[in-house]
Design a protein around this motif. Structure first.
Motif, mmCIF file in Angstrom:
data_model
loop_
_atom_site.group_PDB
_atom_site.id
_atom_site.type_symbol
_atom_site.label_atom_id
_atom_site.label_comp_id
_atom_site.label_asym_id
_atom_site.label_seq_id
_atom_site.Cartn_x
_atom_site.Cartn_y
_atom_site.Cartn_z
ATOM 1 N N GLN A 166 0.814 -1.240 -0.041
ATOM 2 C CA GLN A 166 -0.072 -0.108 -0.032
ATOM 3 C C GLN A 166 0.553 1.283 -0.025
ATOM 4 O OE1 GLN A 166 -3.533 0.505 2.572
ATOM 5 N NE2 GLN A 166 -2.394 1.550 3.588
ATOM 6 N N ASP A 244 4.352 0.181 4.067
ATOM 7 C CA ASP A 244 3.177 -0.483 4.836
ATOM 8 C C ASP A 244 2.532 -1.363 3.785
ATOM 9 O OD1 ASP A 244 0.742 -0.694 5.963
ATOM 10 O OD2 ASP A 244 0.129 1.181 6.190
ATOM 11 N N GLU A 287 5.510 -2.170 7.986
ATOM 12 C CA GLU A 287 4.241 -1.934 8.912
ATOM 13 C C GLU A 287 3.392 -2.913 8.436
ATOM 14 O OE1 GLU A 287 2.839 1.938 8.722
ATOM 15 O OE2 GLU A 287 0.628 1.270 8.941
ATOM 16 N N ASP A 288 2.668 -3.525 9.038
ATOM 17 C CA ASP A 288 1.334 -4.511 8.693
ATOM 18 C C ASP A 288 1.855 -5.155 7.328
ATOM 19 O OD1 ASP A 288 -0.315 -3.782 10.566
ATOM 20 O OD2 ASP A 288 -1.613 -2.692 9.266
ATOM 21 N N ASP A 314 -0.006 -2.045 12.750
ATOM 22 C CA ASP A 314 -1.287 -0.912 12.624
ATOM 23 C C ASP A 314 -2.482 -1.688 12.832
ATOM 24 O OD1 ASP A 314 -2.994 0.979 11.690
ATOM 25 O OD2 ASP A 314 -2.244 1.104 9.680
ATOM 26 N N LYS A 339 -3.607 5.553 15.697
ATOM 27 C CA LYS A 339 -4.664 6.665 15.280
ATOM 28 C C LYS A 339 -5.500 6.540 16.142
ATOM 29 C CE LYS A 339 -3.700 4.306 10.453
ATOM 30 N NZ LYS A 339 -4.061 3.322 9.678
ATOM 31 N N LYS A 390 3.248 10.154 11.032
ATOM 32 C CA LYS A 390 3.092 9.665 9.279
ATOM 33 C C LYS A 390 1.785 10.145 9.001
ATOM 34 C CE LYS A 390 2.323 5.099 7.727
ATOM 35 N NZ LYS A 390 1.223 4.366 7.374
#
Ligand code: PGA
Ligand code: ZN
Length: 413
Positions: A166, A244, A287-288, A314, A339, A390
């Motif tokens: 992503q 990510d 990430e992820d 995440d 988040k 981020k």
């Protein structure tokens, strides 16, 4: 301390043109503060519930009038008249008023819009910068500027036509926020120039990163490294690379499906792939990179990374201290995304940041792919002494609002 005189939410639009909430808090000393709420696309299934109307006659079902009504009719009734000196208790009141495990009754969007507006109102009422109020109220350590994670190439659900991964991210290695932002912007525009020369698209995705059609995920790293080198910036020295994967989006029936390479692979094969690109391009932060409940592969991969490389949860954690506890036990990560809208109140967001620090994990305060002009997370990242902020690429004002806010803070304004 001033008291809450009124609370009023309205339905506005986010950066994708989809409905979200902006909530106004009015205090009895004349203070008016407002806050707007972002929205994800590659959302984790363990996130608190974003309440939508599901009324197909409005906004394709995405309206948020129920959440607006929950603020104006239910939450406001409970909070009006309360003093603002115990914000964490006001958050707790809303959590109890909702009563569910995942804020599915009132909606995390409704609750967070109030929680965020309340803390802004408190800071404004005391005539303190937001970061200073957050820092004094919630944190012991001094504020500190984060490093920036700029998502310069967008794939996955944020562009929906090219890469399985992503986000392709650069992290400038500079102390000053304004310097990091300068390096990020220069590299971003060098990528643009490079794309034009290669006759590739310079259109951008949801988070403002470029989204060209390339032949493989790897070409995205090559493009970034080459473009940076063209203007004298060296990978590993002037900036570090991160990804990510948002891997829950390409996971199905126990397999990871890489459309770009036209293959279905197992977790073990995916680990091999990540180690290969880590080796080749010096990726610093992952990430992820596995599905959100695939704890086993998270843990396995973590043992194969160097201590100074990051494995960031995440969707794995969803800013939820319970899930973070599981991750700590299983040694699944050494960093977490934060988040606020994954959990739904500022109090719980702060709890997650504090727990991460207790675990010695690095903290990346993050936006969502659907954003607004609200720059709350920039103040939060600085106040909390987060390691990273981020918030997308170096274009689109809903992303730059946050980076520009850091520049303001740095200039003491
Ligand atoms: P989202 O993406 O806001 O669409 O969930 C951001 C991310 O995955 O970090
Ligand atoms: Zn993510």
């Amino acid at each position: 301390m001033a008291k809450i005189k009124n609370i009023r939410a309205i339905e506005i639009l986010d950066s994708r043109g989809k409905p979200t909430l902006r909530t106004f808090v009015f205090l009895d000393d004349g203070t008016v503060a407002s806050s707007s709420i972002p929205s994800g696309a590659s959302t984790g299934s363990h996130e608190a519930v974003e309440l939508r109307d599901n009324d197909s006659k409005r906004y394709h079902g995405l309206g948020v009038l129920k959440a607006v009504n929950n603020v104006n009719e239910i939450i406001a009734k409970k909070l009006v008249g309360q003093p603002l000196d115990k914000l964490d208790e006001l958050d707790k009141l809303m959590i109890d008023l909702d009563g569910s495990e995942n804020k599915s009754v009132l909606g995390a969007n409704a609750i967070l819009s109030v929680s965020q507006a309340l803390i802004k109102a408190a800071a404004q009422s005391l005539k303190k910068p937001l970061w200073q109020f957050i820092n004094e109220y919630y944190f012991e350590a001094k504020p500190r500027f984060p490093r920036m994670m700029f998502n310069v190439i967008n794939g996955g659900k944020h562009a929906d036509w090219n890469f399985d991964i992503q986000e392709f991210i650069i992290i400038p290695q500079r102390q000053l926020a304004s310097e990091s932002i300068k390096v990020g912007s220069e590299i971003y525009h060098s990528i643009q120039k490079n794309l034009k020369e290669k006759k590739l698209s310079i259109l951008v995705g949801d988070e403002g990163g470029f989204s060209p059609i390339l032949n493989s995920n790897e070409e995205a790293f090559q493009l970034i490294i080459e473009s940076a080198k063209n203007i004298g910036y060296e990978n590993g020295k002037d900036f570090k690379l991160a990804i990510d994967g948002a891997a829950s989006e390409f996971f199905s029936n126990g397999k990871y499906i890489l459309k770009k390479d036209n293959k279905e692979i197992t977790g073990d094969e995916l680990i091999k792939y990540y180690l290969e690109i880590e080796n080749k391009y010096g990726i610093y932060s992952f990430e992820d990179v596995f599905q959100e409940d695939d704890w086993e592969n998270w843990t396995k991969f973590k043992t194969q990374l160097n201590q100074n490389e990051l494995l960031v949860g995440d969707d794995l954690f969803c800013t939820n201290t319970k899930r973070m506890g599981i991750g700590f036990e299983k040694k699944s990560a050494n960093a977490t995304i934060i988040k606020p809208n994954q959990i739904g109140t500022i109090k719980e967001t702060v709890d997650a940041i504090k727990l991460a620090k207790q675990y010695n994990w690095l903290v990346a305060v993050s936006h969502r792919s659907g954003e607004t002009e609200d720059s709350f997370i920039a103040d939060l990242a600085y106040a909390a002494g987060a390691d990273f902020l981020k918030t997308g690429s170096l274009s689109r004002s809903e992303r730059l609002a946050k980076y520009n806010r850091l520049i303001e803070i740095e200039n003491n304004l």
